[in-house]
Design an enzyme around this catalytic site. Structure first.
Site, PDB file in Angstrom:
ATOM      1  N   HIS A  35      17.770 -97.519 -67.523  1.00  0.00           N
ATOM      2  CA  HIS A  35      16.781 -97.093 -68.507  1.00  0.00           C
ATOM      3  C   HIS A  35      15.790 -96.205 -67.771  1.00  0.00           C
ATOM      4  O   HIS A  35      14.784 -96.669 -67.246  1.00  0.00           O
ATOM      5  CB  HIS A  35      16.084 -98.308 -69.108  1.00  0.00           C
ATOM      6  CG  HIS A  35      15.026 -97.916 -70.068  1.00  0.00           C
ATOM      7  ND1 HIS A  35      14.740 -98.614 -71.191  1.00  0.00           N
ATOM      8  CD2 HIS A  35      14.191 -96.862 -70.096  1.00  0.00           C
ATOM      9  CE1 HIS A  35      13.775 -98.018 -71.856  1.00  0.00           C
ATOM     10  NE2 HIS A  35      13.424 -96.951 -71.196  1.00  0.00           N
ATOM     11  N   SER A  91       5.176 -96.779 -75.549  1.00  0.00           N
ATOM     12  CA  SER A  91       6.317 -96.898 -76.457  1.00  0.00           C
ATOM     13  C   SER A  91       6.727 -98.359 -76.603  1.00  0.00           C
ATOM     14  O   SER A  91       7.888 -98.664 -76.823  1.00  0.00           O
ATOM     15  CB  SER A  91       7.479 -96.045 -75.945  1.00  0.00           C
ATOM     16  OG  SER A  91       7.808 -96.422 -74.622  1.00  0.00           O
TER      17      SER A  91
END
Length: 180
Positions: A35, A91
């Site tokens: 990620h 986020s």
């Protein structure tokens, strides 16, 4: 990683913006690897459900291979930073949504013929060494048991992208080990 489910939704949204289809019509986009900015969003195995219910391979319907190998990938890789820049906030909501999506799939299983991307322990699939936590396409049965989807064809471009994100994971592991 947990945010891969959200990344898949973003991939679908990115695709729908270019193709003018609904998010629900796209399935089986793969997020390979870490990620990070090296993750590899792969639409080559994705399917598009047409208005009449038939399914077609996404690359067959949407044949802009140059876009899929460049702008599409970079927009997904940089999504987190773009959200922070646009909103001035983290986020975290994306991560929360992904946790919910993965919890749903673990509890109920993935739909027949569909898979999700999830950071799991590698079993050596796709030339990623055993024991590495890496995002793979997985199916999950109704008992919560996951398995890595096997046999997705890989070309040189994909192999290079997948190995680049593996290399980054290895570098991170070595850096963490050096602190011990």
């Amino acid at each position: 990683t947990l945010e891969d489910g959200t990344k898949e939704a973003v991939v679908s949204t990115q695709s729908t913006g270019k193709m003018e289809v609904s998010v629900g019509q796209i399935a089986n986009v793969v997020i390979w690897g870490n990620h990070s900015g090296t993750q590899y969003p792969d639409a080559r195995h994705a399917t598009l459900t047409l208005e009449d219910g038939t399914k077609k391979p996404l690359p067959e319907v949407f044949s802009d291979e140059a876009w899929l190998k460049s702008e599409f990938i970079s927009s997904i890789q940089q999504r987190g930073a773009a959200v922070i820049k646009a909103r001035g906030l983290s986020s975290a909501m994306s991560a929360a949504k992904a946790i919910g999506d993965h919890a749903h799939d673990i509890w109920f299983g993935t739909k027949e013929g569909c898979f999700t991307s999830m950071g799991v322990l590698s079993d050596g699939s796709y030339n990623i060494p055993t024991g590495v936590i890496y995002s793979f396409p997985v199916t999950i049965d109704s008992n919560g048991n996951w398995s890595i989807v096997q046999g997705l064809p890989q070309d040189d471009f994909s192999t290079e992208k997948m190995q680049a994100t593996y290399k980054e994971l290895l570098e991170e592991a070595n850096a963490a080990a050096s602190l011990a």
